[in-house]
Write a protein that holds these residues in place. Structure first.
Motif, PDB file in Angstrom:
ATOM      1  N   THR A   9       0.981  -1.218   0.117  1.00 44.50           N
ATOM      2  CA  THR A   9       0.207  -0.037  -0.002  1.00 44.50           C
ATOM      3  C   THR A   9       0.784   1.182  -0.082  1.00 44.50           C
ATOM      4  O   THR A   9       0.567   2.326  -0.720  1.00 44.50           O
ATOM      5  N   SER A  13       1.302   4.107  -2.972  1.00 45.22           N
ATOM      6  CA  SER A  13       0.828   5.227  -3.013  1.00 45.22           C
ATOM      7  C   SER A  13       1.884   6.531  -3.357  1.00 45.22           C
ATOM      8  O   SER A  13       1.684   7.067  -4.095  1.00 45.22           O
ATOM      9  N   LEU A 160      -0.922  12.229  -2.603  1.00 41.88           N
ATOM     10  CA  LEU A 160      -0.686  10.954  -1.509  1.00 41.88           C
ATOM     11  C   LEU A 160      -2.086  11.206  -0.551  1.00 41.88           C
ATOM     12  O   LEU A 160      -2.388   9.998   0.238  1.00 41.88           O
ATOM     13  N   THR A 179      -4.770   3.123  -2.155  1.00 39.38           N
ATOM     14  CA  THR A 179      -3.625   3.941  -1.674  1.00 39.38           C
ATOM     15  C   THR A 179      -3.702   4.035  -0.141  1.00 39.38           C
ATOM     16  O   THR A 179      -4.690   3.497   0.434  1.00 39.38           O
ATOM     17  N   SER A 204       1.880   8.243   6.522  1.00 41.30           N
ATOM     18  CA  SER A 204       1.633   9.288   5.488  1.00 41.30           C
ATOM     19  C   SER A 204       2.178  10.553   5.900  1.00 41.30           C
ATOM     20  O   SER A 204       2.565  11.337   5.127  1.00 41.30           O
TER      21      SER A 204
END
Length: 227
Positions: A9, A13, A160, A179, A204
């Motif tokens: 993942t 992303s 993102l 993502t 993130s």
């Protein structure tokens, strides 16, 4: 916790966001130059259309992309019929969605830098006999590099964090189009997976923060060279 899924993942992303930003950059630069240096009717209208994704609901953007590029869409049906290629609900759909939602940020940053450019330097270069392309490469671009870097970072971060348009046009397919934001949403629907979602959110944030740090480092180096 499935670490293979986590890594897939994250890599997906970053890969999709990077690819979308790389494709967007030369297009944004080209259009910014046309808008700022050109004199033609409809310039304000074009600028408004480009910035439209900034104020549109993301789900609406995804829906419009689905109508245009879906298997039965206006353009997507032709692509599927002639080349047997399906765009929607594929990794390509993630890239396209990311490009659409992030393009205005990259474009706007470059455009502002061009508008603030010292026109006298370009004028001096022109009087010295420099060609248009030479002025662009040796005078214009070096001065707007901080704006370009800022646009790239903003665009990458927007890619993102994209959720609504991606969910609508690309779907939420694990290992294919899922993502980080989509994975967070999916995990929050499963009891006991809140920790997984929190980890994705943290990662993130770290990636976005790292991008900002790298951007600041480059800007400082450029300013030192200019001084």
């Amino acid at each position: 916790m499935d670490y293979n899924e986590l890594i897939t993942t994250i890599l997906l992303s970053v890969k999709m966001a990077t690819l979308a930003t790389i494709i967007n950059l030369p297009i944004a630069l080209f259009i910014s130059l046309i808008i700022t240096k050109g004199d033609f009717h409809g310039k304000s209208l074009l600028d408004g259309v480009i910035n439209l994704p900034l104020v549109m609901p993301p789900v609406t953007i995804g829906y419009l992309l689905l109508i245009i590029l879906g298997k039965n869409g206006l353009v997507g049906s032709i692509i599927f019929k002639w080349f047997n290629i399906r765009v929607a609900f594929t990794p390509a759909a993630v890239v396209i969605t990311s490009m659409v939602v992030s393009f205005p940020l990259i474009y706007k940053s470059i455009k502002i830098s061009l508008e603030m450019l010292d026109k006298k330097l370009e004028g001096v270069a022109k009087t010295l006999g420099a060609s248009r392309y030479s002025i662009l490469l040796r005078v214009t671009l070096p001065q707007i590099i901080p704006g370009i870097i800022n646009g790239v970072v903003l665009g990458f971060a927007r890619c993102l964090g994209e959720f609504g348009a991606t969910m609508t046009f690309a779907g939420n397919i694990s290992g294919v189009t899922r993502t980080i934001p989509l994975a967070v949403y999916s995990k929050l629907q499963i009891p006991g997976e809140e920790g997984y979602a929190a980890l994705l959110v943290t990662i993130s944030i770290l990636i976005s923060f790292l991008a900002l740090v790298i951007s600041n480092i480059f800007e400082k180096k450029i300013k030192k060279r200019g001084n």
